[in-house]
Write a protein that holds these residues in place. Structure first.
Motif, short mmCIF file in Angstrom:
data_model
loop_
_atom_site.label_atom_id
_atom_site.label_comp_id
_atom_site.label_asym_id
_atom_site.label_seq_id
_atom_site.Cartn_x
_atom_site.Cartn_y
_atom_site.Cartn_z
N SER A 145 0.86 -1.17 0.00
CA SER A 145 0.00 0.00 0.00
C SER A 145 0.91 1.23 0.00
O SER A 145 2.13 1.13 0.18
N ARG A 146 0.33 2.40 -0.18
CA ARG A 146 1.14 3.62 -0.14
C ARG A 146 1.81 3.78 1.23
O ARG A 146 2.97 4.18 1.33
N THR A 147 1.08 3.45 2.29
CA THR A 147 1.64 3.56 3.64
C THR A 147 2.85 2.65 3.81
O THR A 147 3.90 3.06 4.32
N LEU A 148 2.71 1.38 3.39
CA LEU A 148 3.82 0.44 3.54
C LEU A 148 5.00 0.82 2.64
O LEU A 148 6.16 0.63 3.01
N PHE A 149 4.70 1.35 1.46
CA PHE A 149 5.78 1.79 0.59
C PHE A 149 6.56 2.93 1.25
O PHE A 149 7.80 2.96 1.20
N ASN A 150 5.86 3.86 1.87
CA ASN A 150 6.55 4.95 2.57
C ASN A 150 7.41 4.42 3.71
O ASN A 150 8.52 4.92 3.95
N ARG A 151 6.91 3.40 4.41
CA ARG A 151 7.73 2.78 5.46
C ARG A 151 8.97 2.13 4.87
O ARG A 151 10.05 2.15 5.47
N TYR A 152 8.82 1.53 3.71
CA TYR A 152 9.95 0.90 3.01
C TYR A 152 11.02 1.95 2.69
O TYR A 152 12.21 1.73 2.95
N ILE A 153 10.60 3.08 2.16
CA ILE A 153 11.55 4.15 1.83
C ILE A 153 12.24 4.65 3.10
O ILE A 153 13.47 4.85 3.12
N GLU A 154 11.47 4.84 4.16
CA GLU A 154 12.05 5.30 5.42
C GLU A 154 13.04 4.29 5.99
O GLU A 154 14.07 4.67 6.56
N LEU A 155 12.73 3.01 5.84
CA LEU A 155 13.64 1.96 6.29
C LEU A 155 14.96 2.03 5.54
O LEU A 155 16.04 1.99 6.15
N LEU A 156 14.89 2.16 4.22
CA LEU A 156 16.12 2.25 3.42
C LEU A 156 16.95 3.46 3.83
O LEU A 156 18.17 3.37 4.00
N GLN A 157 16.30 4.59 3.99
CA GLN A 157 17.02 5.80 4.38
C GLN A 157 17.64 5.65 5.77
O GLN A 157 18.75 6.12 6.01
N GLY A 158 16.93 4.97 6.65
CA GLY A 158 17.42 4.80 8.01
C GLY A 158 18.65 3.93 8.13
O GLY A 158 19.38 4.01 9.13
N ILE A 159 18.90 3.08 7.12
CA ILE A 159 20.09 2.22 7.14
C ILE A 159 21.14 2.69 6.13
O ILE A 159 22.03 1.95 5.75
N GLY A 160 21.01 3.96 5.73
CA GLY A 160 22.09 4.58 4.97
C GLY A 160 21.98 4.53 3.46
O GLY A 160 22.94 4.88 2.77
N TRP A 161 20.83 4.11 2.93
CA TRP A 161 20.65 4.08 1.48
C TRP A 161 19.85 5.30 1.03
O TRP A 161 19.03 5.83 1.78
N ILE A 162 20.09 5.73 -0.21
CA ILE A 162 19.41 6.88 -0.77
C ILE A 162 18.54 6.40 -1.93
O ILE A 162 19.05 6.09 -3.01
N PRO A 163 17.22 6.28 -1.73
CA PRO A 163 16.34 5.92 -2.84
C PRO A 163 16.15 7.14 -3.75
O PRO A 163 15.88 8.24 -3.28
N LEU A 164 16.31 6.92 -5.05
CA LEU A 164 16.12 7.97 -6.03
C LEU A 164 14.86 7.64 -6.84
O LEU A 164 14.88 6.73 -7.66
N ILE A 165 13.80 8.38 -6.59
CA ILE A 165 12.53 8.13 -7.26
C ILE A 165 12.30 9.26 -8.25
O ILE A 165 11.81 10.33 -7.89
N ASN A 166 12.71 9.02 -9.50
CA ASN A 166 12.71 10.06 -10.53
C ASN A 166 13.39 11.32 -9.99
O ASN A 166 12.87 12.43 -10.04
N ASP A 167 14.60 11.11 -9.50
CA ASP A 167 15.34 12.19 -8.85
C ASP A 167 16.84 11.97 -9.12
O ASP A 167 17.25 10.92 -9.63
N ALA A 168 17.62 12.97 -8.80
CA ALA A 168 19.07 12.89 -9.02
C ALA A 168 19.79 13.54 -7.85
O ALA A 168 19.24 14.42 -7.17
N GLU A 169 21.01 13.09 -7.62
CA GLU A 169 21.83 13.68 -6.57
C GLU A 169 23.22 13.97 -7.14
O GLU A 169 23.82 13.13 -7.81
#
Length: 310
Positions: A145-169
């Motif tokens: 769901s959208r809620t669980l997907f947001n938790r997934y993104i937060e989990l990745l960020q919390g362990i040091g990964w940078i998710p790029l969702i149509n974005d650039a760094e």
């Protein structure tokens, strides 16, 4: 190869192996008409599923920024944690031994929402000097769901990964942009948005453009904007490749033309299609071992150099 100390490898009988392939092998008399032949195929598939290969590539660019000369990018793809037979300890050892400057993951980390409990064990111990980046794959979207997907993104960020969702760094110290194109297979890709920050930079700048996308189906749009290296996955290199038969997985428009793994230059874009580490649907590989890809960048005119190591 070391087997997981955390869980026992799956026991696969000849019957379940053939049934799991949906009759692919069972319908091919040359491969499965004898008990000995079937046992041999099973042993080969188990070996191919658990034997990780390291694909080393030396890539040269005449205009490579000096800060990137000799830098190493390590790519992972398609772990599909639900049925992955390689342990997190083994993967950590193999990846960290490559001393990545950048570590990237091109989608399909998970296959089911229950995989969330495994993400930290597999991804948190992995190290990279300048950052760890990820784009989403079709399976990263399919079970949330959208809620669980947001938790997934937060989990990745919390362990040091940078998710790029149509974005650039931008990594200014490396003269590098890491550009993430969201999953094309589920129509989440927006290449124009992915390049938006680059479009606003000074025209005199000429950084290296590393583009990540789960599938090569984003290639046409990426080629319009340009890329110095595009890293993808999704096809698993076919996953099951029996001589004389179509590979099990080729699900991209390039895959349908026979381009579903390895290094290519298409529409002026240097492109790499990673075979991935895990499996989809059937928990086996045949003639398609899992891989991690290691790219070392050099300033120069040399042709690409490739070496495979176990």
């Amino acid at each position: 190869m070391e087997r997981s100390p955390e869980k026992s490898p799956k026991t696969i009988t000849r019957r379940s192996f053939l049934q799991g392939l949906g009759g692919i092998f069972a319908s091919h008399w040359a491969l499965s008409s004898t008990v000995a032949g079937g046992a041999g195929i099973l042993a080969r598939a188990e070996h191919d599923t658990r034997t990780l290969k390291k694909e080393f590539w030396d890539l040269s660019y005449p205009t490579l920024p000096a800060a990137l000369d000799g830098k190493r990018i390590v790519q992972l793809s398609d772990l599909h944690l639900e049925q992955l037979s390689l342990s997190s300890t083994f993967l950590q050892t193999e990846v960290n031994a490559q001393n990545p400057d950048l570590l990237v993951l091109t989608g399909d980390l998970i296959s089911d929402r229950s995989d969330l409990d495994k993400v930290s064990a597999y991804l948190q111990p992995l190290k990279a000097r300048f950052g760890k980046y990820m784009v989403m794959g079709n399976n990263d979207y399919s079970h949330f769901s959208r809620t669980l997907f947001n938790r997934y993104i937060e989990l990745l960020q919390g362990i040091g990964w940078i998710p790029l969702i149509n974005d650039a760094e931008q990594l200014k110290n490396l003269d590098l942009w890491v550009i993430g194109v969201d999953d094309p297979a589920t129509a989440h890709d927006d290449v124009t948005q992915s390049y938006d920050k680059l479009a606003k930079r000074a025209s005199s700048e000429a950084p290296f453009r590393l583009v990540l996308s789960h599938s090569t189906d984003s290639l046409d749009d990426i080629a319009k904007y340009g890329a110095d290296l595009l890293l993808t996955g999704h096809t698993h290199g076919g996953q099951i490749r029996i001589p004389g038969m179509k590979p099990l997985i080729t699900n991209t428009y390039l895959g349908d033309k026979g381009i579903y793994e390895g290094y290519h230059v298409i529409q002026g874009v240097p492109l790499y299609i990673n075979r991935g580490i895990g499996e989809s649907g059937i928990p086996l590989r045949f003639n398609v071992p899992p891989e991690i890809a290691i790219f070392t960048l050099y300033k120069g005119q040399a042709e690409p150099v490739h070496v495979t190591r176990s």
